[in-house]
Enzyme design. Structure first.
Site: not given
Ligand code: URA
Length: 440
Positions: A93, A172, A179, A194, A198
């Site tokens: 990620h 989320d 947000r 967050s 995931k």
């Protein structure tokens, strides 16, 4: 906290939670579980959740609160089961950067070395691009796959890049959208929970995080990036996911191409054994970390790039989702070259300036329902460290609509100079490190 039975007592429940955090207290496990579950069910209003998100941004959360918040977000939806995939699973990620196309060559490369890469990606919002937007410039390619297809493609090809389904961490999904419009994206506990909710729900066995630092990133200071990385690595370990983070420089765009189709083209160059040195360096650094985390430390990703195995896996991965890996990509109708007005060296190219330029040319979106242009973007004809002569092109702007180029070009011209965001100097700059730190 037990679930409260009537509407007015529910409201006093969430107001208590907001007050606790507003006043700098810590939320109990029961408060966190109840808040996330009730918000997912629509029983806590957006304005109440916004107030809580702002209190969290201002007051922070301790390690145990972040861990519980993450667990509650995972529990708000399904958790994929990848136990039927016969290879070790490992994902990557990135916290997002300008020209960050690394997922495109990295995913098939790591799969070609023996791991399975379940890469659930997003679309871009703001000045950093989205992996799915880039891949959607390939004719026929589809981002949506079912859970069954996801697992079978992982088994057969070893690599999937696709959109996360609605069932994954729905808390989320709601909270991130909120947000985004309430100035609360930047809270480290909320970013870490967050991202990790995931990734953990996706079922990967190992995870490598690329935490970007610099003008083109969420985090502009190394200290903040380090805190985010540490928080995410600890969350991964707490959930049994082998997790490592690299802090990497995002003060200048990665590679020469920023946009959608142009980044696919550059990624394919890397898979063909060429491409810009920084893209190759970061792809290989992340591949080595992923293979190590997956328990394949002897795999040689540089060899898999050289001998075409990574390219073969790329073609199979694109074709499995309906794409034609040999089809020509969209080309912009309009282009303009911005040239140097003096001899010298490029000392800096500010990532944020170029990210915003690509976005304004049409490569990105302002609201999540906006379309993006496949062909728009920016090409850097000169990167930091390269020599330039007066009259040489430095930046190329591409768009479908000439009005967009006319809008952006003056800002790029104004940015070029000895003190500008595209800085020209008499001497070459010292080469900055791309990988700044490793956290495990
Ligand atoms: N990416 C995410 O998925 N969540 C955040 O909060 C920030 C970036």
């Amino acid at each position: 906290m037990t679930e409260l039975s009537n509407d007015s007592s529910k409201i006093s429940g969430v107001v208590d939670v907001i007050r606790t955090k507003r006043d700098g207290g810590r939320l109990s496990d029961a408060q966190i579980d109840w808040t996330i579950a009730a918000y997912t069910r629509g029983e806590i209003a957006d304005e109440q959740m916004s107030a809580l998100a702002m209190a969290i941004l201002l007051r922070g959360m301790d390690t145990a609160e972040i861990a519980r918040w993450t667990a509650a977000m995972i529990a708000s939806g399904e958790r994929l089961d990848l136990s039927g995939v016969p290879r070790p699973t490992v994902d990557k990620h990135s916290t997002g950067g300008v020209g960050d196309k690394i997922t495109l060559p990295l995913t098939p490369l790591v799969a070609a070395c023996g791991a399975a890469v379940p890469q659930l990606s997003g679309r871009g919002l703001g000045h950093t691009g989205g992996t799915l937007d880039k891949l959607e410039s390939i004719p026929g390619w589809r981002a949506e796959v079912t859970n069954a297809q996801f697992v079978s493609q992982l088994r057969d090809v070893g690599a999937v890049i696709c959109a996360a389904g609605d069932g994954l961490a729905p808390a989320d999904r709601k909270l991130y959208a909120l947000r985004d419009v309430t100035g609360t994206v930047e809270a480290i506990p909320l970013i870490a929970s967050s991202i990790m909710s995931k990734k953990i729900a996706e079922g990967t066995g190992a995870l490598v995080l690329d935490v970007k630092v610099g003008t083109g990133a969420f985090m502009s200071s190394v200290a903040d990036a380090r805190e985010l990385a540490r928080t995410m690595v600890d969350l991964g370990h707490a959930h049994g996911v082998r997790t490592v983070a690299l802090l990497t420089d995002m003060s200048t765009p990665l590679g020469r191409a920023v946009g959608n189709a142009v980044e696919v083209t550059e990624s394919v160059e890397v898979l063909a054994g060429g491409g810009p040195a920084d893209v190759i360096e970061l792809t290989l650094a992340l591949a080595r970390e992923m293979l190590d985390a997956a328990g394949l430390p002897d795999a040689d990703p540089a060899a898999a790039l050289r001998d075409g195995r990574a390219m073969d896996t790329w073609r199979a991965m694109i074709a499995a989702q309906g794409g034609d890996p040999h089809a020509p990509l969209p080309v912009a109708a309009e282009a303009e070259l911005i040239r140097a007005d003096r001899d010298g060296y490029v000392a800096a190219v500010d990532a944020r300036l170029i990210g915003l330029a690509a976005w304004r040319l049409g490569a990105g979106r302002a609201r999540k329902e906006d379309p993006v242009s496949a062909a728009a973007g920016v090409i850097l004809h000169r990167r930091p460290g390269e020599a330039v002569r007066a009259g040489d092109p430095i930046v190329e702007l591409r768009a479908d609509d000439p009005a967009r180029i006319a809008d952006v070009a003056p800002d790029i011209v104004a940015a070029i100079g000895p003190a500008g965001a595209i800085r020209l100097a008499d001497q070459p700059p010292s080469a900055p490190d791309l990988v700044l730190e490793r956290i495990d």
